[in-house]
Design a protein around this motif. Structure first.
Motif, short mmCIF file in Angstrom:
data_model
loop_
_atom_site.label_atom_id
_atom_site.label_comp_id
_atom_site.label_asym_id
_atom_site.label_seq_id
_atom_site.Cartn_x
_atom_site.Cartn_y
_atom_site.Cartn_z
N SER A 16 -4.83 6.39 -6.10
CA SER A 16 -3.99 5.40 -6.77
C SER A 16 -2.54 5.80 -6.56
O SER A 16 -2.15 6.93 -6.84
CB SER A 16 -4.33 5.37 -8.26
OG SER A 16 -3.48 4.47 -8.94
N HIS A 17 -1.76 4.87 -6.06
CA HIS A 17 -0.35 5.13 -5.78
C HIS A 17 -0.17 6.34 -4.87
O HIS A 17 0.77 7.12 -5.00
CB HIS A 17 0.45 5.29 -7.07
CG HIS A 17 0.43 4.06 -7.93
ND1 HIS A 17 -0.55 3.81 -8.84
CD2 HIS A 17 1.25 2.99 -7.95
CE1 HIS A 17 -0.33 2.64 -9.41
NE2 HIS A 17 0.75 2.11 -8.88
N GLY A 18 -1.12 6.52 -3.96
CA GLY A 18 -1.04 7.58 -2.96
C GLY A 18 -1.50 8.95 -3.42
O GLY A 18 -1.42 9.92 -2.67
N ARG A 19 -2.01 9.03 -4.66
CA ARG A 19 -2.43 10.33 -5.22
C ARG A 19 -3.86 10.24 -5.75
O ARG A 19 -4.29 9.18 -6.19
CB ARG A 19 -1.53 10.70 -6.39
CG ARG A 19 -0.06 10.78 -6.03
CD ARG A 19 0.36 12.19 -5.90
NE ARG A 19 1.80 12.31 -5.66
CZ ARG A 19 2.32 13.28 -4.98
NH1 ARG A 19 1.54 14.21 -4.48
NH2 ARG A 19 3.61 13.36 -4.79
N GLN A 73 -0.55 7.92 1.65
CA GLN A 73 -1.26 9.04 1.06
C GLN A 73 -0.30 10.21 0.92
O GLN A 73 0.34 10.61 1.89
CB GLN A 73 -2.45 9.44 1.92
CG GLN A 73 -3.26 10.56 1.33
CD GLN A 73 -4.57 10.78 2.04
OE1 GLN A 73 -5.30 9.85 2.26
NE2 GLN A 73 -4.84 12.02 2.39
N THR A 96 0.83 -1.19 0.00
CA THR A 96 0.00 0.00 0.00
C THR A 96 0.88 1.25 0.00
O THR A 96 1.83 1.34 0.76
CB THR A 96 -0.90 0.02 1.24
OG1 THR A 96 -1.67 -1.17 1.24
CG2 THR A 96 -1.83 1.20 1.22
N HIS A 97 0.53 2.19 -0.87
CA HIS A 97 1.26 3.45 -0.92
C HIS A 97 0.74 4.40 0.15
O HIS A 97 -0.47 4.47 0.39
CB HIS A 97 1.08 4.12 -2.29
CG HIS A 97 1.79 3.40 -3.39
ND1 HIS A 97 3.08 3.66 -3.72
CD2 HIS A 97 1.38 2.42 -4.23
CE1 HIS A 97 3.44 2.89 -4.72
NE2 HIS A 97 2.41 2.12 -5.05
#
Length: 133
Positions: free
Chosen positions: A30-33, A5, A2-3
């Motif tokens: 998605s991918h923290g963004r 936030q 998990t990326h």
């Protein structure tokens, strides 16, 4: 994996980006963004690039897939950069800065519109065109 936030939900610039209404569009992380999508992603909020081996964050930026004809002109703008990972696929990042009052929101809407048109299903693009009449 998990990326983490990598944005602030209360970011006023992100809030304004979210106000650009496009048919069938939604937002997911998605991918923290924040990623704006229909069936495919058409924009991300925030990104990074590799400069001389170091990561440079662009937290107040929008990443879009521009029309190929617009790409050379966009690259002349000092606010525009080629994002890591997505850049080889034609995506560009545009720095917006932390102050929403300093952003040309008509320009942002045009960039999002162009990217949307390249990625959204034809029926949603037709809905967008009908709305403009």
């Amino acid at each position: 994996m998990t990326h983490p936030q990598m944005f602030d939900e209360s970011d006023p610039v992100l809030g304004r980006v979210r106000e650009v209404a496009l048919p069938g569009a939604a937002v997911k992380v998605s991918h923290g963004r924040p990623a704006f999508f229909t069936t495919k992603v058409f924009a991300y909020y925030g990104g990074s690039q590799r400069v001389e081996g170091e990561w440079v964050a662009h937290d107040h930026a929008v990443l879009v897939l521009p029309d190929e004809a617009d790409r050379p002109g966009l690259l002349e703008d000092p606010r525009v950069w080629v994002p890591a990972y997505l850049g080889p696929s034609g995506w560009l990042g545009v720095d917006l800065g932390p102050d929403p009052a300093a952003v040309d929101w008509a320009e942002v809407a045009e960039l999002l519109d162009a990217s949307y048109r390249l990625t959204a299903p034809a029926r949603l693009v037709a809905t967008l065109d009908a709305r403009a009449r």
